[in-house]
Each structure stands twice: as structure tokens, then as C-alpha cells.
Design an enzyme around this catalytic site. Sequence first.
Site, PDB file in Angstrom:
ATOM      1  CG  ASP A  64      -2.255  -0.697   0.980  1.00 14.95           C
ATOM      2  OD1 ASP A  64      -2.712  -0.741  -0.178  1.00 14.95           O
ATOM      3  OD2 ASP A  64      -2.834  -1.197   1.965  1.00 14.95           O
ATOM      4  NE  ARG A  89      -0.809   1.977   3.927  1.00 17.23           N
ATOM      5  CZ  ARG A  89      -1.227   3.067   3.286  1.00 17.23           C
ATOM      6  NH1 ARG A  89      -2.498   3.427   3.351  1.00 17.23           N
ATOM      7  NH2 ARG A  89      -0.380   3.807   2.588  1.00 17.23           N
ATOM      8  NE  ARG A 135      -7.690   2.424   7.866  1.00 19.98           N
ATOM      9  CZ  ARG A 135      -7.075   2.120   6.735  1.00 19.98           C
ATOM     10  NH1 ARG A 135      -5.985   2.740   6.377  1.00 19.98           N
ATOM     11  NH2 ARG A 135      -7.575   1.185   5.953  1.00 19.98           N
ATOM     12  CG  HIS A 165      -7.805   7.519   4.676  1.00 22.60           C
ATOM     13  ND1 HIS A 165      -7.050   6.717   3.844  1.00 22.60           N
ATOM     14  CD2 HIS A 165      -7.176   7.492   5.884  1.00 22.60           C
ATOM     15  CE1 HIS A 165      -6.012   6.220   4.522  1.00 22.60           C
ATOM     16  NE2 HIS A 165      -6.079   6.668   5.759  1.00 22.60           N
ATOM     17  CB  CYS A 259      -4.933   7.579  -2.074  1.00 25.87           C
ATOM     18  SG  CYS A 259      -6.636   7.466  -1.799  1.00 25.87           S
TER      19      CYS A 259
HETATM   20  N1  ARG Z   1      -5.370   0.084   1.103  1.00 22.49           N
HETATM   21  C1  ARG Z   1      -5.020   1.371   1.609  1.00 22.49           C
HETATM   22  C2  ARG Z   1      -5.452   1.451   3.074  1.00 22.49           C
HETATM   23  O1  ARG Z   1      -6.468   0.892   3.417  1.00 22.49           O
HETATM   24  C3  ARG Z   1      -5.643   2.444   0.785  1.00 22.49           C
HETATM   25  C4  ARG Z   1      -5.274   3.817   1.214  1.00 22.49           C
HETATM   26  C5  ARG Z   1      -5.935   4.876   0.390  1.00 22.49           C
HETATM   27  N2  ARG Z   1      -5.467   6.149   0.742  1.00 22.49           N
HETATM   28  C6  ARG Z   1      -6.226   7.238   0.973  1.00 22.49           C
HETATM   29  N3  ARG Z   1      -5.626   8.360   1.206  1.00 22.49           N
HETATM   30  N4  ARG Z   1      -7.518   7.199   1.034  1.00 22.49           N
HETATM   31  O2  ARG Z   1      -4.806   2.050   3.885  1.00 22.49           O
END
Ligand code: ARG
Length: 266
Positions: A64, A89, A135, A165, A259
Amino acid sequence: MKKRSLLLCPPAYFSVKYKINPWMNPAVPVKSSLAQKQWQSLVDACNNLSSSVNFINPAPNQPDMVFAANGFFSIGKKAVLARFRYKERQGETKFYKKWLDYHGYEVIDPNPIKYEGEGDTLLTGDMILQGYGFRSDKESAKIIAAAFPDKKVIPLRLVDERFYHLDICCLPINKNLIYFYEKTFDKESADAIKSHFKKAVAISDEEALSFALNSLIFEQTVITNKNANQFTERVSKDGLKTITLDMSEFIKAGGSVKCLANEIWS
Ligand code: ARG
């Protein structure tokens, strides 16, 4: 608008190997060569709009990391580093830290507070919109406010996990105009958005689900996802131009145009 360059991470190791948001399904394979083409189309579009585009090396085992927006948030030579919610991550942080150190940034580490960079932090004029709930922790707004005392920080709570997000449910254009997906904010946060922008446009479910708001703005041009048809019609009525790109492979991971690019504000 302030001067801005972009930081992107090539999708060399991009894949969907785990599920940390509702869009991800490891059983649906990512087409790597198509992902590479789609990412390159974004780089080309940014270059055509005369943006300066920089790159960070991708890391094996960090599929990612291609979503460079999440690595940090910076203005000038000060950056707040990401501390990712999920262990999958967390390994990305050291690579972004290394990049920031190498480029001479003062780096603020929010640890142990969870914080996902520009995924949840959007700068518009003198305001910073700070998302939290899935997040980034609520306390991240305080860290951002302390790091950038000349900005007004507006904390916004997200409540629908498909929009985990801020950058997938909120697109500020300038102080006169913002697009947002009202249903994914709690009442107080939706009211805060309405009170800080002259025109706050609540988009439809269909637009939100097409990743319409995960877009990059260049003066009067919006780069957005190809399937965001209703949204492109809407923004053209507001006098903005659109460039649409197919982002199908990145949407499999729950991300699209915005993103993929970290906006480096000078
Ligand atoms: N698979 C990534 C996650 O879940 C995607 C992140 C997408 N980034 C964003 N800024 N929305 O963290």
C-alpha cells in the site's frame, strides 16, 4: 493557492494481499501491468498540468506504499509523520521518515497517536481539515494544530467505514466551495463544514461510491476517477474542468487519484 509539488510512489509492489478497509478483497487480483499504466497516466496528467512531480522508492512487502498521500502531511519544511493504524502498513513509516530526513524536514512523530497523513489531513487556504474516527485518532488534530499554529484546524469525525479516510469523502476547492459526502460525517462535523465554506455541496451516494472526491485540484482543473460521471457533470456546472483517469486497479485497494499523490506545500 500556495505553491505545491507532488510526491508519488511507483506501484512496483502494489497488490491487495490483506483487507484493512471494506473495499479490499485479497481474492480479487490486481492486474499489475494495468496498475502501472494507470499510475503512469496520473504522472503524465500531473506533468501536463506543469506540476513538479517527485518520487519515493517503493519498498517490497509494503503493497500500500503506492498511496503516498498517507505517508505524512507537510507545509514548508515541517512534516507530521504517519503512524498507521494497522500493522500491515506500519512498516511504511520508516521509509517516509528517511525521505523526509534526507530532504531536510523537521519531522514531528505523533507516536503513540495514530495518524495517516494526507489521507486525513486536507489543507485549503488557511484551514486544515482533520478527519478522525477510523485511521487517525481524534488527538491528531491537536498535533496538527501545534505543528502549524497559523492554520485553523477543523476536526471532522467520520462514521461510515467505507469512507475511512477524509480524502475519499471531502474535496475542498477553496474557501468558497467544498464537495463532501454528508452522510459519513457526524452532525457536528457536517455543520462545521457547512459553516466554514460559502458553498458546501453534499454529493450523492453514487458519486461518493465512485471515488469522485478522491481527486487532485490544479487551479481550475480536477483530476478524478473515470467512473465519476455524475460528479464531472456537477463540477463543470461550477466552472471547473475535469480530467478523468481509469483508476480501477487502485480502487481494489480502496484508493484513487488523490491517495496516490502527497501534496508538498511550500
Ligand atoms: N489500502 C489502503 C489502506 O487501506 C488504501 C489507502 C488509500 N489512501 C487514501 N488516502 N484514502 O490504507
